[in-house]
Design an enzyme around this catalytic site. Sequence first.
Site, PDB file in Angstrom:
ATOM      1  CG  ASP A  13      -1.786   1.162   1.411  1.00  0.00           C
ATOM      2  OD1 ASP A  13      -1.549   2.186   0.730  1.00  0.00           O
ATOM      3  OD2 ASP A  13      -2.726   1.088   2.226  1.00  0.00           O
ATOM      4  CE1 TYR A 231      -3.737  -1.827  11.999  1.00  0.00           C
ATOM      5  CE2 TYR A 231      -4.019   0.508  11.520  1.00  0.00           C
ATOM      6  CZ  TYR A 231      -4.321  -0.813  11.267  1.00  0.00           C
ATOM      7  OH  TYR A 231      -5.211  -1.131  10.271  1.00  0.00           O
ATOM      8  CE  LYS A 234      -5.681  -6.444  11.255  1.00  0.00           C
ATOM      9  NZ  LYS A 234      -4.900  -7.066  12.317  1.00  0.00           N
ATOM     10  CE1 TYR A 355       3.643  -4.367  18.403  1.00  0.00           C
ATOM     11  CE2 TYR A 355       2.201  -6.290  18.180  1.00  0.00           C
ATOM     12  CZ  TYR A 355       3.425  -5.733  18.542  1.00  0.00           C
ATOM     13  OH  TYR A 355       4.409  -6.523  19.042  1.00  0.00           O
TER      14      TYR A 355
HETATM   15  C1  F6R Z   1      -7.639  -0.601   7.706  1.00  0.00           C
HETATM   16  C2  F6R Z   1      -7.500   0.751   7.163  1.00  0.00           C
HETATM   17  C3  F6R Z   1      -8.503   1.785   7.502  1.00  0.00           C
HETATM   18  C4  F6R Z   1      -7.912   2.832   8.449  1.00  0.00           C
HETATM   19  C5  F6R Z   1      -8.960   3.889   8.839  1.00  0.00           C
HETATM   20  C6  F6R Z   1      -8.355   5.013   9.681  1.00  0.00           C
HETATM   21  O1  F6R Z   1      -6.620  -1.423   7.249  1.00  0.00           O
HETATM   22  O2  F6R Z   1      -6.567   1.040   6.449  1.00  0.00           O
HETATM   23  O3  F6R Z   1      -9.677   1.218   8.030  1.00  0.00           O
HETATM   24  O4  F6R Z   1      -7.405   2.215   9.588  1.00  0.00           O
HETATM   25  O5  F6R Z   1      -9.523   4.469   7.692  1.00  0.00           O
HETATM   26  O6  F6R Z   1      -7.279   5.540   8.978  1.00  0.00           O
HETATM   27  P1  F6R Z   1      -6.422   6.794   9.464  1.00  0.00           P
HETATM   28  O7  F6R Z   1      -5.942   6.458  10.844  1.00  0.00           O
HETATM   29  O8  F6R Z   1      -5.344   6.889   8.443  1.00  0.00           O
HETATM   30  O9  F6R Z   1      -7.359   7.964   9.462  1.00  0.00           O
HETATM   31 MG    MG Z   2      -5.078  -2.320   2.018  1.00  0.00          MG
HETATM   32 MG    MG Z   3      -4.131   2.252   3.022  1.00  0.00          MG
END
Ligand code: F6R
Ligand code: MG
Ligand code: MG
Length: 372
Positions: A13, A231, A234, A355
Amino acid sequence: MSQKVTISLIKADVGSLCGHHVVHPRQIEMARKKLEEAKKNGLIIDYYVFNCGDDLELLMTHTKGEGSPDIHGLAWSTFKEVTEKVSKPLKLYAAGQDLLSDTFSGNVKGMGPGVAEMEIRERPSEPIIVFAADKTEPGAWNYPLYKIFASPDNTAGLVIDPSMHEGFIFRVMDVIEGKVVDLACPEELYSLIALLGTTGRYVVERILRKVDKEIAAVATTTRLSLIAGKYVGKDDPALIVRAQHGFPAVGEILAPFAYPHLVAGWMRGSHYGPLMPVSLKHAKCTFFDGPPRVVALGFQLANGELIGLNGSDPADLFDDPAFDVARTIAMQLADYMRRMGEFMPARLGPEELEYTTLPKILEKLKDRFRHV
Ligand code: F6R
Ligand code: MG
Ligand code: MG
């Protein structure tokens, strides 16, 4: 005897459009350009660039074997260039997210990207299926791989086909300890399930046919949080499976996905949600950043060339009404799980959230606890 060919799927990603929703077409275009150059220079035989949600997937064939610094270097420089020349200028979200290091050390394993590679001698006809999922983790393959390679209820070939009747060996990785164990099925089936049921810790690294140790499947096993210590999204997994003639049939490989099992991931990598089988067109997460999605792409290999329906454009195997019911059930399950809000088991348990940002919230409350 045919020449050996290596299939390498390396994914990361490196930023996406509209939050963690979807890879931008210009990112795909840039990655294609890089791999087209590598094909012209003879470094790789063929390639196919695609995405599952916000993950950019580089499928390559070559003769350099597994773990080749040349191939890993090509993937790394592609991800870097896409990040610098597209993700950053367009201010795409989380640009370069999975590139956890600044310097390339010869192998992308442990640096953020996910890797699944197998070196094979191409059979007279070599059908393969490439799976990629978004908003989940490598343990999401545990249940379908058990069904495909160890369950006679799913795979008729285990019962009926003499070339599969002896069964398969599962190489299971303990991602916490960084160790692997080989378990032979059917005789060690119950031990296999004892491990694979713990999806956050034990994951399938590869599967071999027992009689001749031919590789049948290989999966990505990256756990980003364990590399980064926090974290960072994923570890949206990928998987390559060989099909037919001594391996499970294409239909046996796809069948487990008609049941949308619950996987860890979804919103903030912190929830259980159904894994929904989708076409490439629908490989983009929306509702509560999901539900987690999986695509299945079918190819024939011809001397390393990726033969698809139109050039190397694959058969988009879940682009099929046969999976409509699974999609409907997945959405019913998604709705059901969401009604539980942030209560377990809809939300992952505390060890899985170690995490994420949740410990920071709990930390704030620590001093307010009084003894009773
Ligand atoms: C799960 C994922 C999303 C983000 C969520 C919060 O793998 O990528 O669900 O965890 O959108 O993202 P942030 O913290 O970047 O605002
Ligand atoms: Mg992804
Ligand atoms: Mg992403």
